[in-house]
Design an enzyme around this catalytic site. Structure first.
Site, PDB file in Angstrom:
ATOM      1  N   ASP A 116       0.851  -1.186   0.000  1.00 44.88           N
ATOM      2  CA  ASP A 116       0.000   0.000   0.000  1.00 44.88           C
ATOM      3  C   ASP A 116       0.889   1.239   0.000  1.00 44.88           C
ATOM      4  O   ASP A 116       1.792   1.364   0.841  1.00 44.88           O
ATOM      5  CB  ASP A 116      -0.916  -0.008   1.220  1.00 44.88           C
ATOM      6  CG  ASP A 116      -1.861  -1.202   1.210  1.00 44.88           C
ATOM      7  OD1 ASP A 116      -2.489  -1.434   0.170  1.00 44.88           O
ATOM      8  OD2 ASP A 116      -1.951  -1.904   2.234  1.00 44.88           O
ATOM      9  N   ASP A 149     -19.424   5.165  16.937  1.00 44.46           N
ATOM     10  CA  ASP A 149     -18.720   6.397  16.598  1.00 44.46           C
ATOM     11  C   ASP A 149     -19.634   7.332  15.799  1.00 44.46           C
ATOM     12  O   ASP A 149     -20.850   7.313  15.986  1.00 44.46           O
ATOM     13  CB  ASP A 149     -17.446   6.060  15.807  1.00 44.46           C
ATOM     14  CG  ASP A 149     -16.314   7.015  16.112  1.00 44.46           C
ATOM     15  OD1 ASP A 149     -16.391   8.176  15.672  1.00 44.46           O
ATOM     16  OD2 ASP A 149     -15.351   6.600  16.781  1.00 44.46           O
ATOM     17  N   PRO A 157     -12.801   3.388  -0.865  1.00 48.08           N
ATOM     18  CA  PRO A 157     -12.179   2.238  -1.552  1.00 48.08           C
ATOM     19  C   PRO A 157     -11.216   1.437  -0.687  1.00 48.08           C
ATOM     20  O   PRO A 157     -10.931   0.281  -1.001  1.00 48.08           O
ATOM     21  CB  PRO A 157     -11.455   2.893  -2.734  1.00 48.08           C
ATOM     22  CG  PRO A 157     -11.274   4.324  -2.342  1.00 48.08           C
ATOM     23  CD  PRO A 157     -12.462   4.671  -1.510  1.00 48.08           C
ATOM     24  N   ASP A 158     -10.731   2.033   0.392  1.00 46.36           N
ATOM     25  CA  ASP A 158      -9.815   1.311   1.277  1.00 46.36           C
ATOM     26  C   ASP A 158     -10.549   0.634   2.437  1.00 46.36           C
ATOM     27  O   ASP A 158      -9.911   0.028   3.299  1.00 46.36           O
ATOM     28  CB  ASP A 158      -8.753   2.262   1.829  1.00 46.36           C
ATOM     29  CG  ASP A 158      -7.348   1.673   1.760  1.00 46.36           C
ATOM     30  OD1 ASP A 158      -7.204   0.524   1.301  1.00 46.36           O
ATOM     31  OD2 ASP A 158      -6.388   2.351   2.180  1.00 46.36           O
ATOM     32  N   HIS A 203     -14.575  11.393  11.986  1.00 43.73           N
ATOM     33  CA  HIS A 203     -13.891  10.685  13.073  1.00 43.73           C
ATOM     34  C   HIS A 203     -14.030   9.170  12.927  1.00 43.73           C
ATOM     35  O   HIS A 203     -13.046   8.421  13.012  1.00 43.73           O
ATOM     36  CB  HIS A 203     -14.471  11.155  14.411  1.00 43.73           C
ATOM     37  CG  HIS A 203     -13.762  10.613  15.612  1.00 43.73           C
ATOM     38  ND1 HIS A 203     -14.096   9.423  16.231  1.00 43.73           N
ATOM     39  CD2 HIS A 203     -12.713  11.112  16.335  1.00 43.73           C
ATOM     40  CE1 HIS A 203     -13.301   9.204  17.269  1.00 43.73           C
ATOM     41  NE2 HIS A 203     -12.455  10.226  17.366  1.00 43.73           N
ATOM     42  N   ILE A 221      -3.576   3.096   2.537  1.00 45.60           N
ATOM     43  CA  ILE A 221      -2.936   2.603   3.753  1.00 45.60           C
ATOM     44  C   ILE A 221      -3.349   1.158   4.016  1.00 45.60           C
ATOM     45  O   ILE A 221      -4.078   0.551   3.234  1.00 45.60           O
ATOM     46  CB  ILE A 221      -3.333   3.475   4.962  1.00 45.60           C
ATOM     47  CG1 ILE A 221      -4.849   3.346   5.215  1.00 45.60           C
ATOM     48  CG2 ILE A 221      -2.918   4.928   4.760  1.00 45.60           C
ATOM     49  CD1 ILE A 221      -5.293   3.895   6.562  1.00 45.60           C
ATOM     50  N   TYR A 315     -14.803   2.935  34.179  1.00 50.36           N
ATOM     51  CA  TYR A 315     -15.599   1.913  34.865  1.00 50.36           C
ATOM     52  C   TYR A 315     -14.713   0.715  35.202  1.00 50.36           C
ATOM     53  O   TYR A 315     -13.894   0.269  34.396  1.00 50.36           O
ATOM     54  CB  TYR A 315     -16.763   1.441  33.999  1.00 50.36           C
ATOM     55  CG  TYR A 315     -17.821   2.490  33.754  1.00 50.36           C
ATOM     56  CD1 TYR A 315     -18.505   3.085  34.819  1.00 50.36           C
ATOM     57  CD2 TYR A 315     -18.143   2.873  32.464  1.00 50.36           C
ATOM     58  CE1 TYR A 315     -19.474   4.048  34.590  1.00 50.36           C
ATOM     59  CE2 TYR A 315     -19.114   3.836  32.227  1.00 50.36           C
ATOM     60  CZ  TYR A 315     -19.776   4.426  33.297  1.00 50.36           C
ATOM     61  OH  TYR A 315     -20.734   5.388  33.075  1.00 50.36           O
ATOM     62  N   ASP A 344      -5.047   1.096  31.080  1.00 55.52           N
ATOM     63  CA  ASP A 344      -4.360  -0.192  30.948  1.00 55.52           C
ATOM     64  C   ASP A 344      -3.034  -0.113  30.207  1.00 55.52           C
ATOM     65  O   ASP A 344      -2.044  -0.710  30.628  1.00 55.52           O
ATOM     66  CB  ASP A 344      -5.272  -1.195  30.241  1.00 55.52           C
ATOM     67  CG  ASP A 344      -6.439  -1.609  31.115  1.00 55.52           C
ATOM     68  OD1 ASP A 344      -6.202  -1.994  32.271  1.00 55.52           O
ATOM     69  OD2 ASP A 344      -7.585  -1.530  30.650  1.00 55.52           O
ATOM     70  N   SER A 368      -8.293   8.553  20.810  1.00 58.34           N
ATOM     71  CA  SER A 368      -9.209   7.817  19.930  1.00 58.34           C
ATOM     72  C   SER A 368      -8.429   6.946  18.956  1.00 58.34           C
ATOM     73  O   SER A 368      -8.800   5.797  18.681  1.00 58.34           O
ATOM     74  CB  SER A 368     -10.094   8.787  19.153  1.00 58.34           C
ATOM     75  OG  SER A 368     -11.024   9.419  19.994  1.00 58.34           O
TER      76      SER A 368
END
Length: 653
Positions: A116, A149, A157-158, A203, A221, A315, A344, A368
């Site tokens: 790619d 989202d 196309p990707d 987003h 990509i 949470y 984490d 994000s």
């Protein structure tokens, strides 16, 4: 591990080559990495000296031959006979003091790199060692990722080839699958209440590209997952805002439609019982919920969410993976929230190139983006370890991070995502073989393909179900089973494990048959002119019986008797006097075949024979001499009595 059948030295085009060569230590060659592929039937040996005759003799003793001498040295590429494994050959050569080292002919390879054009600008994929993980899997279109989202440009196309489609729905104006949503073929828009989850912000489309832009298609990509199913669930509007009610509906939809993981690149500062309950329901369904730790406040400086919670990441639920962002140096991004107990791990989140509205690409920054990398990692892990529960995958991802001093006290794992380590963590062992099989001992060897195991579990099944019989430590690929019985069939398998997490996939099964213990102390109990009695010691616990074989003189053996199990003596009748016989005994069963004793020899005694006419001729053997005398006296007694009677009669007359 895949073993290549090519031979000789292998040179590949210059892309990115990984060399996995190391020295032999402690009498065995290391096989800790799954990338240690090697050529079957070949080893490389270096001799300390250059005495060709000695080297040739060492090769000849195992039937090996020199394929090639390398680089004007004492290094030789050796071809092995078919019945000798690489492991056995290495052990053999290392046993000779003339040998400096011996090792497999390792194979060199390039990493799997997508074709790619913008891949070179995707620093995040290289940072998490995705190319090394792609050598194991590029994911699977059976894996479903729900993206809660702003929606998705489903025609990009990707991305379009990796778009999820509802298998139970058709676009016909009716609710085919009975979920109260009409024509929800590509997900749902919970903002506008329709079946078109189109992205009017950008987003969600950017997040989707990080997770699952189609890999190696020659366009733009590649995602962490080259092949995956992306399920767009729109809860955020064109300004990036949504409601908990919309989120809950999206979570329920993802659960009902079989999502494997949920990406939640959003959040806020308010605790919601309803939101927590919905995520808990995802936990009960075995679905991981990967959540962004947030981008700090208005000052663009990350906050400690242990003190200032950011939900849903804060949470305390086992299925939540809370993710913050790191830059290309591995340090925490200045804008990224952190928390030693609430967050984490970290993943790339600065200047991340991904898909954008209008079939284009753009760089964006934030937790994000980091969350999307971890979601992609979870999906790829599910493709490699489909039998694992959500908590096992989470635990492995956290245990295999790259530890970083800068993240100590900032995130729970103290590290950044390493997809290579996670993907290789519990790969199944390969090439399980029995290198030594005796009546009461089996020695096993296998190849370690795992990178993060705490050890290996060895299982055995004499018949029926497998049961654990022992464990080894990490990197130890040998096990000696001394609890076997002779003449028995056993099945073995091996799997890696991580303490507190579980075990990986089991190796291929290996079937081993131990030989029977042969009878010993075969001896003659008695011998006559036509009979021989023999006895022996029964050493087997699994024989079905014994075979008695006899040979006359130097002739071949023939079967003379088949005896039941536990028999320890036999009398052979109908033999010829003064004849040499050879005997041997074989224990047998249908599993292991036969196992024979040593031979013994015995000669039958001479037999007494009688003549007629003018007299008799008696041949006495040393054993029967007294019997022969008695027989002669009995024979002469009537004659003597007749002669005595005649003498008396003659005198009287």
């Amino acid at each position: 591990m895949v073993r290549d059948k090519k031979s000789g030295l292998i040179f590949w085009p210059l892309v990115v080559c990984i060399f996995f060569l190391s020295s032999v230590t402690e009498g065995h060659f290391p096989l800790e990495s799954n990338d240690r592929r090697y050529v079957e039937g070949e080893v490389i040996v270096k001799f300390k000296g250059s005495v060709l005759g000695v080297q040739t003799l060492i090769h000849q003793q195992i039937g090996a031959e020199v394929r090639r001498r390398l680089v004007r040295s004492n290094i030789e590429l050796i071809r092995l006979p078919e019945n000798l494994s690489v492991y056995e050959a290495v052990q053999y050569y290392l046993s000779h003091p003339e040998v400096e080292y011996a090792e497999p002919n390792y194979i060199l390879s390039i990493q799997k790199i997508p074709a790619d054009p913008l891949y070179s600008s995707q620093w995040g994929l290289r940072f998490i060692s995705a190319p090394e993980a792609w050598d194991i899997s590029t994911c699977d279109q059976e894996i479903i990722v729900a993206m809660i989202d702003t929606g998705l440009q489903i025609t990009h196309p990707d991305i379009s080839q990796n778009l999820w489609q509802n298998p139970d729905e058709t676009i016909d104006g009716t609710d085919n699958d009975g979920n109260a949503l009409v024509d929800d073929i590509y997900g749902w828009d919970f903002v506008n209440g329709d079946n078109d989850p189109a992205d009017d912000h950008g987003h969600g489309t950017h997040i989707a590209g990080i997770i699952g832009a189609v890999g190696n298609n020659g366009i733009g990509i590649t995602g962490v997952c080259w092949r995956v199913k992306l399920m767009p669930l729109k809860i955020l509007d064109a300004d990036g805002y949504g409601t908990v009610a919309g989120e809950i509906q999206a979570i329920m939809y993802a659960i009902e439609e079989g999502a494997d993981v949920i990406n939640a690149s959003f959040g806020g500062g308010s605790y919601s019982n309803a939101e927590r309950d919905a995520i808990s329901m995802a936990k009960e369904a075995g679905v991981l919920f990967v959540s962004a730790a947030g981008n700090g406040g208005e000052d663009y400086i990350g906050d400690n969410i242990d003190l200032f919670p950011f939900y849903p990441a804060s949470y305390s639920l086992e299925n939540i993976v809370s993710v913050t962002a790191n830059g290309s140096s591995g340090t925490l991004a200045t804008f990224a929230n952190f928390g030693a107990t609430s967050v984490d791990l970290a993943a790339p989140g600065v200047y991340i190139l991904s898909t954008q509205l209008g079939n284009s690409y753009i760089e964006k920054t934030g937790t994000s983006m980091a969350t999307a990398f971890v979601t992609g990692a979870v999906a790829l892990m599910k493709s490699i370890y489909p039998y694992m529960d959500y908590w096992q995958i989470k635990e492995i991802i956290l245990r295999t991070v790259d530890k970083r001093m800068s993240l100590n006290g900032k995130v729970l794992s103290e590290g950044t995502l390493n997809l290579q380590k996670a993907a290789h963590s519990l790969l199944k062992p390969s090439a399980l073989q029995a290198v030594q099989v005796e009546q009461n001992r089996v020695e096993l060897f296998w190849i370690d393909n795992s990178s993060s195991e705490d050890g290996f579990i060895v299982e055995r099944a004499p018949d029926g179900e497998f049961a654990e019989i022992g464990r080894t430590e990490a990197g130890i690929t040998f096990f000696e089973d001394t609890s076997v019985s002779d003449g028995s069939l056993y099945r073995y398998r091996v799997k890696s494990f991580i303490e507190g997490v579980g075990s990986g996939e089991v190796s291929e099964e290996l079937t081993v048959v131990t030989p029977l213990n042969p009878p010993t102390e075969l001896s003659v109990l008695g011998v006559g002119s036509t009979e021989v009695s023999i006895g022996w010691v029964d050493n087997s616990s699994s024989e079905e019986g014994y075979i008695v074989e006899r040979a006359e003189g130097d002739g071949g053996f023939v079967l003379v008797a088949t005896l039941p199990q536990n028999t320890q003596q036999y009398s052979d009748h109908g033999l010829f006097p003064s004849t040499r016989y050879r005997y041997r005994i074989k224990a047998y069963n249908t599993v292991a075949g036969e196992s024979e004793s040593v031979e013994i020899e015995v000669t039958t005694t001479e037999k007494v024979s009688s003549g007629g006419g003018g007299g008799c001729s008696i041949t006495r053997g040393p054993v029967e001499s007294s019997k022969a005398v008695s027989e002669v006296l009995l024979f002469l007694f009537p004659l003597l009595m007749l002669m005595l009677k005649r003498i008396i009669t003659k005198r009287v007359s």
